[in-house]
Each structure stands twice: as structure tokens, then as C-alpha cells.
Design a protein around this motif. Structure first.
Motif, PDB file in Angstrom:
ATOM      1  N   THR A 228       0.851  -1.383  -0.013  1.00  0.00           N
ATOM      2  CA  THR A 228      -0.043  -0.132  -0.119  1.00  0.00           C
ATOM      3  C   THR A 228       0.929   1.375   0.018  1.00  0.00           C
ATOM      4  O   THR A 228       2.216   1.150   0.324  1.00  0.00           O
ATOM      5  CB  THR A 228      -0.792   0.105   1.207  1.00  0.00           C
ATOM      6  N   PRO A 229       0.458   2.328  -0.203  1.00  0.00           N
ATOM      7  CA  PRO A 229       1.185   3.625  -0.276  1.00  0.00           C
ATOM      8  C   PRO A 229       1.768   3.757   1.104  1.00  0.00           C
ATOM      9  O   PRO A 229       3.106   4.345   1.091  1.00  0.00           O
ATOM     10  CB  PRO A 229       0.244   4.650  -0.610  1.00  0.00           C
TER      11      PRO A 229
ATOM     12  N   ARG B 171       5.963   3.714   1.711  1.00  0.00           N
ATOM     13  CA  ARG B 171       6.465   5.013   2.391  1.00  0.00           C
ATOM     14  C   ARG B 171       7.385   4.247   3.575  1.00  0.00           C
ATOM     15  O   ARG B 171       8.526   4.591   3.655  1.00  0.00           O
ATOM     16  CB  ARG B 171       5.650   6.113   2.914  1.00  0.00           C
TER      17      ARG B 171
ATOM     18  N   THR C 114      -1.079  -3.978 -11.835  1.00  0.00           N
ATOM     19  CA  THR C 114      -1.586  -3.048 -10.480  1.00  0.00           C
ATOM     20  C   THR C 114      -0.911  -1.709 -10.637  1.00  0.00           C
ATOM     21  O   THR C 114      -0.122  -1.439 -11.689  1.00  0.00           O
ATOM     22  CB  THR C 114      -1.063  -3.893  -9.404  1.00  0.00           C
ATOM     23  N   THR C 115      -1.222  -0.873  -9.629  1.00  0.00           N
ATOM     24  CA  THR C 115      -0.568   0.413  -9.558  1.00  0.00           C
ATOM     25  C   THR C 115       0.980   0.323  -8.777  1.00  0.00           C
ATOM     26  O   THR C 115       1.475   1.341  -8.480  1.00  0.00           O
ATOM     27  CB  THR C 115      -1.264   0.992  -8.890  1.00  0.00           C
ATOM     28  N   LEU C 116       1.463  -0.860  -8.560  1.00  0.00           N
ATOM     29  CA  LEU C 116       2.546  -0.889  -7.755  1.00  0.00           C
ATOM     30  C   LEU C 116       3.744  -0.319  -8.310  1.00  0.00           C
ATOM     31  O   LEU C 116       4.474   0.242  -7.426  1.00  0.00           O
ATOM     32  CB  LEU C 116       3.127  -2.400  -7.719  1.00  0.00           C
TER      33      LEU C 116
ATOM     34  N   ASP D 171       3.276   3.330  -7.625  1.00  0.00           N
ATOM     35  CA  ASP D 171       3.236   3.766  -6.250  1.00  0.00           C
ATOM     36  C   ASP D 171       4.747   3.808  -5.638  1.00  0.00           C
ATOM     37  O   ASP D 171       4.941   4.570  -4.729  1.00  0.00           O
ATOM     38  CB  ASP D 171       2.384   2.689  -5.324  1.00  0.00           C
TER      39      ASP D 171
ATOM     40  N   LYS E  70       6.811   6.333  -6.696  1.00  0.00           N
ATOM     41  CA  LYS E  70       6.261   7.725  -6.279  1.00  0.00           C
ATOM     42  C   LYS E  70       6.828   8.119  -4.724  1.00  0.00           C
ATOM     43  O   LYS E  70       7.122   8.981  -4.526  1.00  0.00           O
ATOM     44  CB  LYS E  70       4.719   7.682  -5.928  1.00  0.00           C
TER      45      LYS E  70
END
Length: 390
Positions: A282-283, A287, A316-318, A321, A324
């Protein structure tokens, strides 16, 4: 490394972004140059430039070039360099009874050495619980280094790689210290910096046995002057606490490996941490990882999941993310043989037959990953050339 293994506009955007990264990652290499010229320029950029100097997507020789030679042998490592791998995963680190680090995929060596043929070690066969899984065989921690050096490596998956069995018995088990010396020797011999990507295996299990891995890794890296931020040694582990421990001991680039989304790192299990890999990607989880590591090594299924029939679905957005928060992604593992490829890239039913690996590489590269572990470095390099020039 463990063995567990969009629409056109999105793909085009990701590919354009990756082409830009390829230019920067290769030290400004011009994409229109012939492959050999680009490779030469990329090679010069690698020397002493740190993690970001590696060509993108980076081709990482998984356990050497285990598609062609028994894994974690100098035969496998040398061939990976001969074929042009940017980095060699040398090796998966496990300890001996007398505290040396050796390169084996797992501490259980019945499937990767000829230990079963050594009558003098018959009584060492036993069953242990390894990260919650009862495992029967012979374990490195029950052997001295001198004893392990009497063994020879064999092919781990002969059904998929019958040709590799030709090399059974040819090479011994390397130590991590031998790998560090080999790295320097090959760097001098080849005139360009050789990169390695060792992994701490089952660190919680070994710490309980009084055989902590991280301190031993750090001591050797310090001895050979390879414990710095720009050192050509990337360290990885499936246990985040191992990477956090290494982060306090060395300045090397660090990577957290990630298995299936529903799995839990074993150090989490031991510590009573309920989080799964799904929480780590997850974001918020990413982090947190970015606070002590420079990258993640997810299974390819975390980048593009498969459906019930083994076909690829939507990415996916992995990748986005992770990028980022400043993390690179080196997913695992690309192999040429049918059983290891997504269903749509298989050809026929032969378990030792090659499928359309180039098609699979292209699909994964289009997601924007920074590199990939592969058992077939030559295939990966040709696929990268196709992708960058396409």
C-alpha cells in the motif's frame, strides 16, 4: 530468491517513461546506437556510479544463469557475465556450522548438491521446521565449511532443465568471501564493474540458532571495502527486519523482497505482526519501506496478476506507487520454460520447452519496472534491446 512464484495508451505511456529512464540509466546512451555501442556506454556508466547508474531495465542474472548451469556455482556466475548480465545474484547466503556464509538457494541442500551420494553424511539427514514448514534433508548449518567443500552442485529442477544435468558434479559450493574476491577479479579481467546482489536467507531462523547473518555479511563487506552507498553490492531479503538490521550496519543499496500478496514475512509471523505483503505494498507500506531501503523485489504477480487460468490481467498500481516514494522495482523471476510463463505465452505442453519469453518480457517491461531477475540473461538482454529500440 524464492521460487514461489492494459490498454495501449497506458502501455505506451509506461514505455515512453521507461525509454527515458533507459537513456538516463545508461549514462545518456543514445537509443539509436547499435546494441554493442550502447552496451559499451552502459558499461562505463556502471563503474562506481551507484545503483542509479545501472542500465534500465536492469537484467539481473538469477543465481547466475541458472537456465543453463546449476545455480549458485562459479560456472553459473561466470556464464551470466559472459552473456552480459548487468548484475549477478551471487548468492543466496546461508551459514555453515562453523559460521561461514555459503551460497545456496536454501539451507536444505539435498536438491542442489550430491550430498545424498556421500555415505559419510547419511546420518545428517533430518527433518526441521523451516519458517513453519517441516523440511526433510541435509542442512548447511549441520556441516562445517570443510565438509561442504567435499560436495558438488547439481541441477535443482532437472525435469525442466535436463540439459543442465550435464554439469552435475562439476562445481563446488562457493563461499560469500570467495564471491567477493571473484567479483574483484572479474572486474579487473573484464574491464568493467561487476555487480552482485546477495540475499540473506531465513535470517530469523538462523539468528535463533546463534548464526546471525547480517553481522557476518557486514563484516565481509567491510573487509573488502564494499559496504558503501555506491558499492556494487545490492543486498536483499524477504524479511524486512533483516534489511532494517543491515541498514544500521552498512550503507549498501537495500531491497525488500515481496512474495504473494496474502503471505506474511516470517519475521512478522515470529513477532506477531499481523500485516501481509498486501499491507506492505500500500502507499503507507511503501513509504515505510522507503525509510530504510532503496527498492523492492516483488514477485511478478504483484506487478501483473494472473487469472485462474494463469493468463495475465491488468497491471496493478505497484510500479507507480513505488516510484512515487522513490523505490526501484526489481521483480522476479523470468524464465524461458513453459511452466514458468503466463499461460498466453506458453508454446505446447513440454515442461522443458521454451515458450514466448520475449513476449512476456515485453509485457512486463511495459509496466515501467526498473529491472528483472531472470534465469536467462541473454534472453532478457535481447528483449531489452527490442523494447528500447522498438
Amino acid at each position: 530468491m524464492e521460487t514461489h512464484e492494459s490498454n495501449k495508451q497506458t502501455q505506451g505511456t509506461a514505455r515512453r517513461a521507461l525509454l527515458g529512464a533507459a537513456v538516463l540509466g545508461a549514462g545518456g546512451a543514445v537509443l539509436g546506437l547499435p546494441g554493442a555501442a550502447r552496451a559499451a556506454e552502459a558499461g562505463t556508466a556502471r563503474t562506481g556510479g551507484g545503483l542509479k547508474s545501472l542500465p534500465k531495465p536492469t537484467i539481473i542474472g538469477h543465481r547466475g544463469t541458472s537456465g543453463y548451469r546449476p545455480e549458485h556455482t562459479f560456472g553459473s556466475y561466470n556464464l551470466a557475465l559472459d552473456l552480459g548480465a548487468d548484475v549477478v545474484e551471487a548468492g543466496d547466503l546461508v551459514p555453515t556450522k562453523d559460521g561461514h556464509l555459503v551460497c545456496r538457494h536454501e539451507p536444505e541442500i539435498g536438491g542442489t548438491t550430491n550430498v545424498a551420494d556421500h555415505a559419510e553424511f547419511a546420518d545428517r539427514k533430518t527433518t526441521k521446521v523451516l519458517d513453519g514448514v517441516p523440511t526433510t534433508g541435509w542442512f548447511t548449518e549441520d556441516f562445517t565449511l570443510a565438509e561442504l567443500k567435499t560436495l558438488r552442485a547439481i541441477e535443482r529442477i532437472p525435469a525442466n532443465r535436463p540439459h543442465n544435468t550435464l554439469y552435475n558434479g562439476r562445481w563446488e559450493i562457493p563461499t560469500f568471501e570467495e564471491v567477493l574476491k571473484w567479483q574483484d577479479e572479474e572486474t579487473r579481467k573484464r574491464g568493467k564493474q561487476v555487480w552482485i546482489y546477495p540475499e540473506t536467507k531465513h535470517p530469523t531462523y538462523f539468528r535463533k540458532l546463534g548464526l546471525g547473518l547480517e553481522e557476518r555479511v557486514a563484516k565481509l563487506l567491510h573487509k573488502y571495502g564494499k559496504d558503501r552507498r555506491n558499492s556494487p553490492v545490492i543486498l536483499q531479503s524477504f524479511e524486512p527486519s533483516s534489511i532494517q538490521r543491515l541498514n544500521k550496519l552498512v550503507d549498501n543499496p537495500l531491497v525488500v523482497l515481496l512474495s504473494g500478496a496474502t503471505s506474511r514475512p516470517w519475521d512478522f509471523v515470529e513477532a506477531g505482526d499481523p500485516r501481509t505483503v498486501a499491507d506492505l505494498i500500500t502507499p503507507k507500506g511503501l513509504r515505510e519501506i522507503a525509510g530504510y531501503a532503496q527498492g523492492i523485489g516483488p514477485t511478478l504477480d504483484l506487478v501483473i496478476p494472473k487469472d485462474a487460468n494463469g493468463n495475465l490481467t491488468t497491471p496493478t498500481t505497484l510500479v507507480a506507487d513505488a516510484h512515487k516514494v522513490g523505490l526501484i522495482l526489481h521483480p522476479y523471476t523470468m524464465r524461458n520454460e513453459n511452466p514458468f510463463l503466463p499461460a498466453e505465452f506458453r508454446k505446447g505442453t513440454g515442461v522443458d520447452a521454451y515458450g514466448d519469453a520475449f513476449g512476456a518480457f515485453k509485457t512486463y517491461f511495459a509496466t515501467g519496472i526498473d529491472g528483472v531477475f531472470t534465469d536467462n540473461a541473454d534472453t532478457g538482454l535481447l528483449a531489452r534491446e527490442d523494447f528500447v529500440n522498438g
